[in-house]
Design a protein around this motif. Structure first.
Motif, mmCIF file in Angstrom:
data_model
loop_
_atom_site.group_PDB
_atom_site.id
_atom_site.type_symbol
_atom_site.label_atom_id
_atom_site.label_comp_id
_atom_site.label_asym_id
_atom_site.label_seq_id
_atom_site.Cartn_x
_atom_site.Cartn_y
_atom_site.Cartn_z
ATOM 1 N N VAL A 114 18.596 -20.780 12.941
ATOM 2 C CA VAL A 114 18.782 -22.075 12.278
ATOM 3 C C VAL A 114 17.945 -22.153 11.001
ATOM 4 O O VAL A 114 18.393 -22.683 9.976
ATOM 5 N N ILE A 115 16.730 -21.618 11.039
ATOM 6 C CA ILE A 115 15.892 -21.579 9.828
ATOM 7 C C ILE A 115 16.612 -20.804 8.723
ATOM 8 O O ILE A 115 16.645 -21.232 7.568
ATOM 9 N N LEU A 116 17.195 -19.671 9.096
ATOM 10 C CA LEU A 116 17.927 -18.867 8.115
ATOM 11 C C LEU A 116 19.151 -19.611 7.587
ATOM 12 O O LEU A 116 19.460 -19.549 6.397
ATOM 13 N N MET A 117 19.855 -20.326 8.467
ATOM 14 C CA MET A 117 21.020 -21.097 8.036
ATOM 15 C C MET A 117 20.616 -22.180 7.038
ATOM 16 O O MET A 117 21.246 -22.350 5.985
ATOM 17 N N ILE A 118 19.552 -22.910 7.350
ATOM 18 C CA ILE A 118 19.084 -23.978 6.456
ATOM 19 C C ILE A 118 18.647 -23.391 5.122
ATOM 20 O O ILE A 118 18.989 -23.907 4.050
ATOM 21 N N GLY A 119 17.890 -22.288 5.175
ATOM 22 C CA GLY A 119 17.425 -21.642 3.942
ATOM 23 C C GLY A 119 18.579 -21.194 3.068
ATOM 24 O O GLY A 119 18.559 -21.389 1.842
ATOM 25 N N THR A 120 19.613 -20.618 3.690
ATOM 26 C CA THR A 120 20.777 -20.149 2.925
ATOM 27 C C THR A 120 21.486 -21.313 2.238
ATOM 28 O O THR A 120 21.860 -21.221 1.068
ATOM 29 N N VAL A 121 21.647 -22.426 2.953
ATOM 30 C CA VAL A 121 22.316 -23.601 2.371
ATOM 31 C C VAL A 121 21.518 -24.147 1.195
ATOM 32 O O VAL A 121 22.079 -24.477 0.136
ATOM 33 N N ILE A 122 20.194 -24.232 1.337
ATOM 34 C CA ILE A 122 19.351 -24.776 0.259
ATOM 35 C C ILE A 122 19.364 -23.858 -0.957
ATOM 36 O O ILE A 122 19.434 -24.330 -2.105
ATOM 37 N N ILE A 123 19.314 -22.549 -0.741
ATOM 38 C CA ILE A 123 19.383 -21.607 -1.869
ATOM 39 C C ILE A 123 20.717 -21.757 -2.599
ATOM 40 O O ILE A 123 20.762 -21.801 -3.830
ATOM 41 N N TYR A 124 21.798 -21.864 -1.830
ATOM 42 C CA TYR A 124 23.122 -22.036 -2.438
ATOM 43 C C TYR A 124 23.178 -23.329 -3.247
ATOM 44 O O TYR A 124 23.692 -23.352 -4.371
#
Length: 796
Positions: free
Chosen positions: A439-449
Motif C-alpha cells: 500500500v505504501i508503494l501504491m500511494i507513493g506511485t500515485v503521488i509521483i504520477y
C-alpha cells in the motif's frame, strides 16, 4: 544426510504442486526484482570506476552568493586552468574542458554531426583513455582531433584513420592523431571526438579578445589530478581565494558574491553532486538508497509468502514431525530438514529469477537508459548471487523451520495439535506487513504520477507546438538573409528568429544589472539572459503582457530589453515599459514584458529573465512552422533549403515539445520504477493471499459443508471466508497511510512547484487494495462454497 534431506524436500515439493508453484513463483519474482535493482545500484556505484586515476581525479567547483543564496557551480573562468597549473604544485595535471557541443565533421562524402569537447591535452593520461591507434599524446598538435573507435569506423570503415584530414564545420581542417576506445555509458566524460582546448583561441577571436584574461565569465570546466601525497583539504584552503584575488578592487565580488574555489572528488560526481548553501547535501544517492530499500522490501514480501504458507500448512506435517521426534530425530535435524526444503525452493526460484532477469534486462536497460549485463563470466557476480540465494533461503525458511520443529511429539501423536487464533497470529502479522509495504508503494506511485502531471500541466508561457530549433553554424551565419527569405517564401514557415539558447533552455545567466532605486548589493542578483534580434516573441508564440517585441522600425531597440514578470517583480518596477536599466557598462530600455516562461525545470521557481537585443550572440535558429501545413510536409520542404544554405552540415532539428518533455525524464524514471515495483509487490502479496485462501478453504471444508446443510448461501460463505483477509488489509492501510504520507511529503520538499497531498489519494488506494484482495481470495472462497456438502462432510 544432506542427500536424504534434499530427496524428502523434492518429494514434498512434487506432492504439493500448487503451494510449491506459488512459493517458487513468488520468491523468483522477488529475487528478480532485487537482482535488477542490484544491477542498477551496482552500475550507479560503478560510474567512472574504470578510470585508473579514479581516486586522484577531482573537478574544480566554485561557491558564489547571489541574492542572499549561496550556490555552487561547475562553470569557471577561462584563465583559471593556467593559474592552477602554474601556481599549485599539488596538482599533477590540470585539464580545461568546455561543456561539449555538436559539430559537423566531414570526410569525403561522409558528413555527420558528432558530440565532442575542447579539452586540455593532459586529459588523455588523466582519464586513462585507451589509445587504440596513433599518438599516445595526441592533443599536443594544435589542429588535431581524437576520434573514438566508433566514430572512426563510421568515417573510415576498416581504413587506418591516422593522419587523415577531417573538416570541422565545413571550415577547419583537423588531422586525426589518435583513436581511443569509446567510453562506457556510465562515464562522466562522454564524447565522439576530442579537440585541443587552446585551439579555441585560434578558431574564435572572441575567446582571445574577451575571455583569455576575463575572470568574470564562467563558461568552462576544470579537471585536476592530485599528486600522491596531496591533501584535498589543504588544497581547498590554498585555492579558496584564487578568483577573489583577481577582484581585489571590486567590492561587489569581495563582499557580496564572495567566490570560493574547492575541489570535488570523482567518487562523488555522480551520487553526491548537490550543494545547498555551500554544503554538499548528497544528490542522486537518495534514489539509490530508496530503490535499494524497495528492492529489499519486495524480496521480504516474497519471503513472507514462504513463511506464511509453510506455517499455515503445519497441521499437514504435524504427524510427520511427531513420528520423526518419536524415533529419535533431534530438533536440530528437523531444522536442517526444513531449511534444506527452503534452500531447494530458493535455488529453484533463483534459476527462474535468472531467466526472468535475462528476459527483462533489455527492457530494463531501455527504461533506465543504461547498458547493464548479467556478467555471467564474472566470478564475483556468481559469488554475490550464491550469498544472496543462501541469505534469501535462510531468511524465508528460518521461521517455519523453528516453528515446525518446536511441536511436542506426544501432543501431535495424540491429535491435540490444532492451529487456533494464537498460532495464526504470526501469519496475520506477516500478511499485514506485506500489504502495508504494498500500500505504501501504491500511494507513493500515485503521488509521483500526480506530481509529474502537475508539472506537465504548468503554463509554460510560449507555444511549443510547431516550433523547431536548428543549431547555428558559420554557413547559416553567412547565408542567413537568403535562408530566411527562402524559408518564409516557401509557405512552410511563418517566422524565424536568432537566439543564444534553444527554446526550452537558458544557457546564460548574468549579474551587474541596476535599476531605479536599486542598491549596490542588487548588482549581485543573477538574471537569466536570452540574446536575440527580431521576431523572437512572434516565433516563440509568446503573448506579451505589456509593450512590444523588438522592431526594425525603432533604431533605439538596439539597446532594448524585454523582462519577464519575475524580473519586474524583483526590480520592483510598477510601470516597467520605458524604464532605463544599466548593465555591462551601458544602458538598456525596457520595451516589453512577457509572462514567466518555463524554460528550465518545470518543478522549480522561475528565475528573473532579461531578453536583450544583441547582434552576433547566436547559438540557435528558432523556426515556427506554418500552422496551416503539417510538420512532416514542412520538414520535407525545409530540408533542401537548409542543404542549399548550410551545405557543410546535415539537416538536424529538434521539436520544442519533444525537448520539453525530456525535462520529465528523471521524475518519470522514478515513477516508472516505483510503479513496476509496486505492481510486482502487489502481485507477490496476492500470490500469498491466494495460497492462504486456498489453505483456509481446505482447512474449513467440513465447516462449510455443515453451514450449507443448515442453509447458508454461497454469498454467506463467501463473506465468511473473505472478511478475515479484508480486515487484515484494512489494518495494513491504517498502518501504511501515515508512513506513506510522511515519506512522500518529505520527497515533495525538493520541488518548488509541487502538489499538496490530497486525502482522496488514500481513499482510492484503500478501495483498490480491498478490491484486489477480494478478487484474489474470491476464487477460492466461491469454489469452496459451491462444493457439494455431501462431499465436504465425507472429508477427513
Amino acid at each position: 544426510m544432506i542427500r536424504n534431506y534434499l530427496k524428502i524436500a523434492f518429494r514434498n515439493l512434487v506432492k504439493n504442486k500448487v503451494y510449491s508453484f506459488i512459493n517458487i513463483l513468488g520468491l523468483a519474482t522477488g529475487m528478480a526484482v532485487a537482482m535488477l535493482i542490484g544491477l542498477w545500484i551496482y552500475d550507479e556505484f560503478s560510474t567512472n570506476k574504470h578510470y585508473k586515476n579514479y581516486d586522484s581525479l577531482y573537478r574544480v567547483m566554485m561557491h558564489q552568493t547571489f541574492d542572499g543564496h549561496r550556490g555552487t557551480q561547475l562553470a569557471l573562468p577561462y584563465p583559471i586552468g593556467e593559474e592552477l597549473k602554474n601556481k599549485f604544485p599539488d596538482f599533477k595535471a590540470v585539464a580545461m574542458c568546455d561543456w561539449g557541443s555538436n559539430h559537423s565533421l566531414i570526410y569525403g562524402d561522409r558528413k555527420f554531426n558528432k558530440f565532442g569537447h575542447y579539452i586540455g591535452e593532459e586529459a588523455i593520461d588523466m582519464f586513462s583513455l585507451e589509445v587504440l591507434n596513433g599518438d599516445k599524446n595526441p592533443l599536443h598538435e594544435p589542429y588535431s582531433i581524437v576520434l573514438t573507435d566508433e566514430t572512426a569506423k563510421s568515417f573510415f570503415g576498416n581504413e587506418n584513420p591516422i593522419g587523415k584530414i577531417i573538416k570541422m564545420d565545413n571550415e577547419h581542417n583537423l588531422k586525426v592523431t589518435a583513436v581511443v576506445a569509446k567510453q562506457p555509458k556510465n562515464s562522466t566524460l562522454t564524447f565522439d571526438y576530442l579537440i585541443p582546448f587552446h585551439l579555441q583561441e585560434s578558431l574564435f577571436d572572441y575567446i582571445k579578445k574577451y575571455h583569455k584574461t576575463n575572470w568574470g565569465n564562467n563558461s568552462w570546466q576544470v579537471y585536476v589530478q592530485l599528486n600522491e601525497k596531496a591533501n584535498p583539504e589543504s588544497i581547498n584552503a590554498k585555492i579558496k581565494n584564487v578568483v577573489r584575488e583577481h577582484f581585489s578592487d571590486n567590492q561587489l565580488m569581495l563582499n557580496v558574491v564572495k567566490p570560493e574555489l574547492l575541489i570535488h572528488p570523482m567518487s562523488k560526481w555522480r551520487l553526491y553532486g548537490d550543494f545547498e548553501n555551500g554544503v554538499n547535501t548528497g544528490g542522486y544517492i537518495k534514489y539509490v538508497r530508496m530503490f535499494g530499500i524497495l528492492g529489499f522490501i519486495v524480496l521480504l514480501i516474497a519471503c513472507i509468502n514462504f513463511m506464511n504458507l509453510s506455517t499455515a500448512r503445519s497441521e499437514k506435517r504435524a504427524k510427520e514431525i511427531g513420528v520423526r521426534k518419536a524415533v529419535g530425530s533431534g530438533r536440530e535435524q528437523l531444522i536442517g530438514q526444513f531449511l534444506s526444503e527452503s534452500l531447494l525452493t530458493t535455488v529453484l526460484a533463483f534459476v527462474l529469477a535468472l531467466i526472468m532477469v535475462a528476459i527483462s534486462l533489455s527492457f530494463f536497460n531501455k527504461l533506465t537508459e543504461k547498458e547493464m549485463s548479467l556478467q555471467l563470466s564474472n566470478p564475483m557476480f556468481w559469488s554475490i548471487l550464491v550469498v544472496f540465494t543462501l541469505i534469501t533461503g535462510l531468511l524465508s525458511g528460518s521461521y517455519p523451520a523453528f516453528y515446525l520443529s518446536s511441536f511436542n511429539p506426544v501432543k501431535i501423536l495424540k491429535g491435540n495439535i490444532r492451529v487456533g487464533k494464537s498460532s495464526s497470529l504470526p501469519r496475520k502479522i506477516l500478511v499485514v506487513m506485506q500489504f502495508s509495504c504494498s500500500v505504501i508503494l501504491m500511494i507513493g506511485t500515485v503521488i509521483i504520477y500526480q506530481q509529474i502531471q502537475h508539472g506537465k500541466n504548468r503554463p509554460i508561457g510560449f507555444n511549443q507546438k510547431g516550433l523547431i530549433s536548428v543549431e547555428w553554424t558559420n554557413d547559416i551565419d553567412k547565408n542567413f538573409d537568403a535562408l530566411q527569405h527562402e524559408l518564409l517564401s516557401s509557405g512552410m514557415v511563418s517566422s524565424v528568429a536568432k537566439t543564444n539558447s534553444p527554446p526550452t533552455q537558458i544557457w546564460s545567466n548574468n549579474r551587474g544589472w541596476a535599476w531605479k532605486n536599486s542598491q549596490p548589493n542588487d548588482e549581485g542578483v543573477i538574471f537569466s539572459t536570452i540574446a536575440t534580434e527580431y521576431d523572437y516573441i512572434k516565433t516563440m508564440g509568446i503573448k506579451l503582457k505589456e509593450g512590444r517585441d523588438f522592431s526594425r522600425e525603432f533604431s533605439t531597440d538596439s539597446i532594448g530589453v524585454i523582462l519577464n514578470e519575475a524580473a519586474v517583480k524583483r526590480m520592483g518596477l510598477k510601470n516597467p515599459v520605458g524604464e532605463i536599466l544599466k548593465w555591462n557598462g551601458g544602458i538598456r530600455r525596457v520595451v516589453g514584458v512577457v509572462p514567466d516562461m518555463q524554460m528550465e525545470s518545470p518543478f522549480r521557481q522561475i528565475s528573473p529573465l532579461t531578453i536583450i537585443f544583441q547582434k552576433g550572440w547566436v547559438s540557435y535558429l528558432c523556426v515556427r512552422i506554418n500552422p496551416s501545413v503539417s510538420a512532416s510536409e514542412a520538414i520535407s520542404k525545409m530540408k533542401p533549403i537548409f542543404d542549399k544554405y548550410n551545405p557543410g552540415f546535415p539537416f538536424e532539428y529538434k521539436f520544442a515539445d519533444d525537448e520539453y518533455s525530456k525535462k520529465f525524464n528523471y521524475e518519470e524514471l522514478v515513477g516508472n520504477l516505483a510503479a513496476i515495483i509496486a505492481v510486482l509487490a502487489i502481485f507477490i502479496s496476492c500470490l500469498g493471499l491466494f495460497g492462504l485462501a486456498s489453505f483456509m478453504a481446505e482447512q474449513r471444508t467440513k465447516e462449510i459443508g455443515v453451514r450449507k446443510v443448515l442453509g447458508a448461501s454461497v454469498l454467506n460463505l463467501w463473506q465468511l471466508l473473505s472478511k478475515d483477509f479484508v480486515v487484515l488489509v484494512l489494518i495494513s492501510c491504517a498502518i501504511a497511510i501515515p508512513i506513506a504520507y510522511y515519506f512522500m511529503n518529505d520527497w515533495l520538499k525538493q520541488y518548488d512547484y509541487k502538489i499538496s497531498i490530497n486525502f482522496s489519494i488514500f481513499i482510492v488506494v484503500v478501495f483498490l487494495a480491498v478490491i484486489i484482495t477480494l478478487l484474489t481470495v474470491s476464487y477460492q472462497a466461491i469454489k469452496a462454497a459451491t462444493v457439494n456438502p455431501v462431499k465436504s462432510l465425507k472429508t477427513e
